[in-house]
Design a protein around this motif. Structure first.
Motif, PDB file in Angstrom:
ATOM      1  N   VAL A  11       0.847  -1.193   0.000  1.00 47.64           N
ATOM      2  CA  VAL A  11       0.000   0.000   0.000  1.00 47.64           C
ATOM      3  C   VAL A  11       0.881   1.241   0.000  1.00 47.64           C
ATOM      4  N   ASN A  37      -7.407 -12.053  11.318  1.00 51.71           N
ATOM      5  CA  ASN A  37      -7.784 -10.708  10.865  1.00 51.71           C
ATOM      6  C   ASN A  37      -6.531  -9.964  10.412  1.00 51.71           C
ATOM      7  N   GLY A  38      -6.682  -9.257   9.303  1.00 54.44           N
ATOM      8  CA  GLY A  38      -5.558  -8.466   8.790  1.00 54.44           C
ATOM      9  C   GLY A  38      -4.512  -9.285   8.056  1.00 54.44           C
ATOM     10  N   GLY A  39      -4.786 -10.547   7.816  1.00 53.84           N
ATOM     11  CA  GLY A  39      -3.809 -11.427   7.154  1.00 53.84           C
ATOM     12  C   GLY A  39      -3.656 -11.161   5.663  1.00 53.84           C
ATOM     13  N   LYS A  41      -6.571 -11.464   3.374  1.00 53.82           N
ATOM     14  CA  LYS A  41      -7.553 -12.244   2.601  1.00 53.82           C
ATOM     15  C   LYS A  41      -8.363 -11.375   1.634  1.00 53.82           C
ATOM     16  N   SER A  42      -8.934 -10.272   2.167  1.00 50.93           N
ATOM     17  CA  SER A  42      -9.750  -9.395   1.296  1.00 50.93           C
ATOM     18  C   SER A  42      -8.876  -8.766   0.222  1.00 50.93           C
ATOM     19  N   HIS A 193     -14.273 -17.145   7.970  1.00 52.40           N
ATOM     20  CA  HIS A 193     -13.744 -17.628   9.254  1.00 52.40           C
ATOM     21  C   HIS A 193     -14.659 -18.717   9.806  1.00 52.40           C
TER      22      HIS A 193
HETATM   23  N1  LIG Z   1      -5.249   0.798   1.605  1.00 53.38           N
HETATM   24  C1  LIG Z   1      -4.630   0.326   2.695  1.00 53.38           C
HETATM   25  N2  LIG Z   1      -3.762   1.111   3.374  1.00 53.38           N
HETATM   26  C2  LIG Z   1      -3.113   0.655   4.474  1.00 53.38           C
HETATM   27  N3  LIG Z   1      -3.271  -0.593   4.981  1.00 53.38           N
HETATM   28  C3  LIG Z   1      -4.130  -1.396   4.350  1.00 53.38           C
HETATM   29  C4  LIG Z   1      -4.854  -1.003   3.180  1.00 53.38           C
HETATM   30  N4  LIG Z   1      -5.631  -2.027   2.783  1.00 53.38           N
HETATM   31  C5  LIG Z   1      -5.405  -3.028   3.656  1.00 53.38           C
HETATM   32  N5  LIG Z   1      -4.517  -2.652   4.595  1.00 53.38           N
HETATM   33  C6  LIG Z   1      -4.000  -3.468   5.707  1.00 53.38           C
HETATM   34  O1  LIG Z   1      -3.607  -4.705   5.138  1.00 53.38           O
HETATM   35  C7  LIG Z   1      -3.872  -5.753   6.040  1.00 53.38           C
HETATM   36  C8  LIG Z   1      -4.708  -6.813   5.352  1.00 53.38           C
HETATM   37  O2  LIG Z   1      -6.038  -6.334   5.167  1.00 53.38           O
HETATM   38  P1  LIG Z   1      -7.188  -7.274   4.619  1.00 53.38           P
HETATM   39  O3  LIG Z   1      -8.459  -6.496   4.660  1.00 53.38           O
HETATM   40  O4  LIG Z   1      -6.765  -7.843   3.320  1.00 53.38           O
HETATM   41  O5  LIG Z   1      -7.188  -8.424   5.725  1.00 53.38           O
HETATM   42  P2  LIG Z   1      -8.191  -9.628   5.962  1.00 53.38           P
HETATM   43  O6  LIG Z   1      -7.349 -10.844   6.096  1.00 53.38           O
HETATM   44  O7  LIG Z   1      -9.253  -9.648   4.923  1.00 53.38           O
HETATM   45  O8  LIG Z   1      -8.798  -9.235   7.371  1.00 53.38           O
HETATM   46  P3  LIG Z   1     -10.226  -9.542   8.061  1.00 53.38           P
HETATM   47  O9  LIG Z   1     -10.226 -11.004   8.405  1.00 53.38           O
HETATM   48  O10 LIG Z   1     -10.165  -8.673   9.287  1.00 53.38           O
HETATM   49  O11 LIG Z   1     -11.320  -9.119   7.112  1.00 53.38           O
HETATM   50  C9  LIG Z   1      -4.527  -5.125   7.256  1.00 53.38           C
HETATM   51  O12 LIG Z   1      -3.523  -4.915   8.238  1.00 53.38           O
HETATM   52  C10 LIG Z   1      -5.049  -3.805   6.733  1.00 53.38           C
HETATM   53  O13 LIG Z   1      -5.088  -2.839   7.755  1.00 53.38           O
END
Ligand SMILES: Nc1ncnc2c1ncn2[C@@H]1O[C@H](COP(=O)(O)OP(=O)(O)OP(=O)(O)O)[C@@H](O)[C@H]1O
Length: 243
Positions: A11, A37-39, A41-42, A193
């Motif tokens: 990012v 969370n935050g791994g 995935k999204s 999850h």
């Molecule tokens: N545009 C961005 N700027 C800064 N950090 C970001 C950005 N997009 C995602 N992140 C960070 O990247 C990491 C991964 O985010 P992501 O949403 O992919 O996680 P996730 O595995 O889907 O989490 P969750 O299970 O909580 O939905 C997180 O720490 C998030 O804060």
């Protein structure tokens, strides 16, 4: 069907969210990506759908390099994405949206079946406008009905269970079981999850700290995820891959 090779994404502040991801999803598979969370995935789901662009690496779909393709081009190639927070459009009805997703006219009975599948009474919803008067759970279910109608070669669902009540969640499991029976050459990729969704996966991928820490058939991966509180697949051994 879908191949990611060495995909990395950072990012603006330079933080690396996806780190050298290698992932293959075969046709006809029901794959669930899970992890703490935050791994990432999204971010991974959005990168596959074309919403985010990787800094390096290659994404291939049916052998074709789609790394530089837009979200629309990928949708046309057969990659469908159901959003975690679906968009709402003023002036457009549920009927219009499901027809648009299906790519044309649909018999009324089929439209109703898609809505029934996601636990919505067709007569109450079919002519409703897709606006702020719909609750988060209702709009989420409409988004899933649209994904069913779209019949993409690869359908990505990002946390389909989010904001859905328990009764509808049971329905949702039925919908996924039905999809799983009917997918044939297509594939389904779900970020989740939920143990009950993990239980119906063909394959489970664990993503933690931007890296794939485990991947394999459900029977190989799930027992490890359920074994203890601290997930053995987390690189730092402190995260919780399963909630
Ligand atoms: N545009 C961005 N700027 C800064 N950090 C970001 C950005 N997009 C995602 N992140 C960070 O990247 C990491 C991964 O985010 P992501 O949403 O992919 O996680 P996730 O595995 O889907 O989490 P969750 O299970 O909580 O939905 C997180 O720490 C998030 O804060």
């Amino acid at each position: 069907m879908l191949q990611l090779e060495n995909v990395s994404l950072s990012v603006d502040d330079g933080k690396e969210i996806l780190k050298h991801i290698d992932l293959t999803i075969e046709g006809g598979k029901f794959v669930v990506i899970t992890g703490p969370n935050g791994g990432g995935k999204s971010t991974l789901a959005k990168t596959i759908a074309g919403i985010l662009s990787p800094a390096e690496g290659t994404i291939r779909f049916h052998g074709e390099d789609i790394t530089g393709r837009s979200i629309t081009e990928r949708a046309n190639l057969g990659i469908g994405f159901a959003f975690q927070q679906p968009v709402r459009f003023k002036g457009i009805t549920v009927r219009d949206m499901i027809r648009l997703a299906a790519g044309g006219e649909l018999p009324e009975s089929q439209l109703c079946t898609y809505l029934c599948d996601v636990g919505l009474c067709a007569k109450d919803y079919i002519d409703r406008e897709l606006n702020a008067s719909l609750s988060g759970g209702e709009i989420k279910r409409i988004e899933i009905a649209m994904s069913l109608a779209r019949k993409s070669k690869l359908t990505i669902f990002d946390e389909p269970e989010a904001g859905i009540d328990l009764w509808s969640f049971n329905n949702l499991i039925e919908v996924f079981l039905k999809l799983r029976r009917e997918i044939q050459g297509s594939s389904i990729l779900i970020i989740s999850h939920q143990e009950r969704i993990l239980e119906i996966a063909d394959e489970i991928v664990v993503l933690a700290d931007g890296k794939i820490t485990a991947q394999g058939p459900r029977d190989q991966i799930l027992p490890h995820l359920l074994k203890g509180e601290s997930c053995s697949f987390c690189p730092n051994q402190e995260g919780f891959c399963h909630e």
